[in-house]
Enzyme design. Structure first.
Site, mmCIF file in Angstrom:
data_model
loop_
_atom_site.group_PDB
_atom_site.id
_atom_site.type_symbol
_atom_site.label_atom_id
_atom_site.label_comp_id
_atom_site.label_asym_id
_atom_site.label_seq_id
_atom_site.Cartn_x
_atom_site.Cartn_y
_atom_site.Cartn_z
ATOM 1 N N SER A 141 1.247 -1.405 -0.004
ATOM 2 C CA SER A 141 0.489 -0.298 -0.207
ATOM 3 C C SER A 141 0.824 1.321 -0.242
ATOM 4 O O SER A 141 2.696 1.010 0.578
ATOM 5 C CB SER A 141 -1.145 -0.102 1.382
ATOM 6 O OG SER A 141 -1.638 1.435 1.369
ATOM 7 N N TYR A 154 -1.754 -0.313 11.145
ATOM 8 C CA TYR A 154 -1.931 -1.240 9.736
ATOM 9 C C TYR A 154 -0.062 -0.571 8.586
ATOM 10 O O TYR A 154 0.161 -1.311 7.678
ATOM 11 C CB TYR A 154 -2.926 -0.218 8.617
ATOM 12 C CG TYR A 154 -3.525 -0.402 7.226
ATOM 13 C CD1 TYR A 154 -3.695 -1.855 6.244
ATOM 14 C CD2 TYR A 154 -2.977 0.622 6.547
ATOM 15 C CE1 TYR A 154 -4.043 -1.976 5.303
ATOM 16 C CE2 TYR A 154 -3.303 0.542 5.128
ATOM 17 C CZ TYR A 154 -3.382 -0.693 4.399
ATOM 18 O OH TYR A 154 -3.565 -0.962 3.295
#
Length: 270
Positions: A141, A154
């Site tokens: 990501s 995350y």
């Protein structure tokens, strides 16, 4: 790269969003598929559609990859196939103050984003290594490139995916196994994400790539052997922002934006 009839591409998180689009892109290239998802997400229907539409062999498997026993059951199943592509797509995140996050919430992120990805890669590497050529694609990501308040765990998990992938790619250099890592930005893959994107201005919305385009770029560049994949011009600019912007300034911007997002979420749910 067209698969021989007895080889398969494994895709986790394949029932919807980017994972489903990755499956479609692989099927367009003649790859047989093993699609993995949580139970109750209609993965059987997805597999049946792809099989009919693209005339490839599709197997489906339901498992919660945060559960160690179910993960090992999947590994045992996968070891019965010849696999030449592994797409570690399944992942989970969220926005929540760390002080309010339960241990289960934190464990799910770590177990899915890190442990499941590493376990599948470790267990399938011997199978991948005996193919004439093989690919591993790990979906990280843009969050890989820096810390984010109220998301804490995350981005740390995605930074692990980035580091793991880059290290493994170097380690396997000269073998038939190529390792790629992708850094997609935000995508309208479900209603919650779409609503969050729609709260931004028109300029930001115009730069968001759909999962179909992200999947096309990821599969194409994976097969070209690119080790790092940054899909879309806006994503490339965002990566440059992470690199050039002082961390303290960037964290202050993220904190302000995420606090506003949390406030809006609470207002919507009130």
């Amino acid at each position: 790269m067209e698969n021989a009839t007895n080889t398969y591409a494994v895709i986790t998180g394949a029932s919807q969003g980017l994972g489903k689009c990755l499956a479609l892109e692989c099927a367009k290239r003649g790859m047989n598929l093993i699609l993995v998802s949580l139970s109750g997400e209609g993965i059987g229907d997805v597999g049946q559609f792809i099989e009919w539409e693209y005339s490839v062999n599709v197997k489906t498997f339901e498992a919660d990859l945060t559960d160690a026993e179910q993960l090992q059951r999947l590994v045992r199943y996968l070891k019965t196939f010849e696999i030449n592509v592994l797409l570690n797509n399944a992942g989970i995140g969220g926005t929540k103050p760390f002080s309010e996050a339960s241990e289960n919430y934190i464990d799910n992120i770590i177990f899915l984003n890190i442990r499941a990805l590493v376990s599948l890669t470790k267990n399938l590497l011997p199978i991948l290594s005996r193919q004439k050529s093989a690919h591993i694609l790990n979906i990280a990501s843009m969050a890989s490139f820096g810390a984010m308040p109220f998301k804490t765990v995350y981005p740390a998990s995605k930074a692990f995916v980035k580091s793991f992938s880059r290290g493994l790619a170097c380690e396997l250099e000269g073998t038939g196994v190529r390792v790629s890592v992708a850094y997609p930005g935000g995508m309208p893959t479900n209603k919650e994400v779409s609503d969050r994107i729609n709260r931004h201005g028109g300029l930001v919305r115009s730069t968001i790539l759909g999962p179909e385009k992200v999947a096309e770029i990821c599969i194409r560049e994976m097969l070209e052997g690119k080790e790092e994949i940054t899909p879309g011009m806006m994503t490339k600019l965002s990566r440059l922002f992470f690199k050039l912007c002082p961390e303290s300034f960037r964290l202050a911007i993220f904190r302000k934006n995420v606090l506003r997002e949390i406030h809006e979420m609470k207002t919507c749910h009130a």
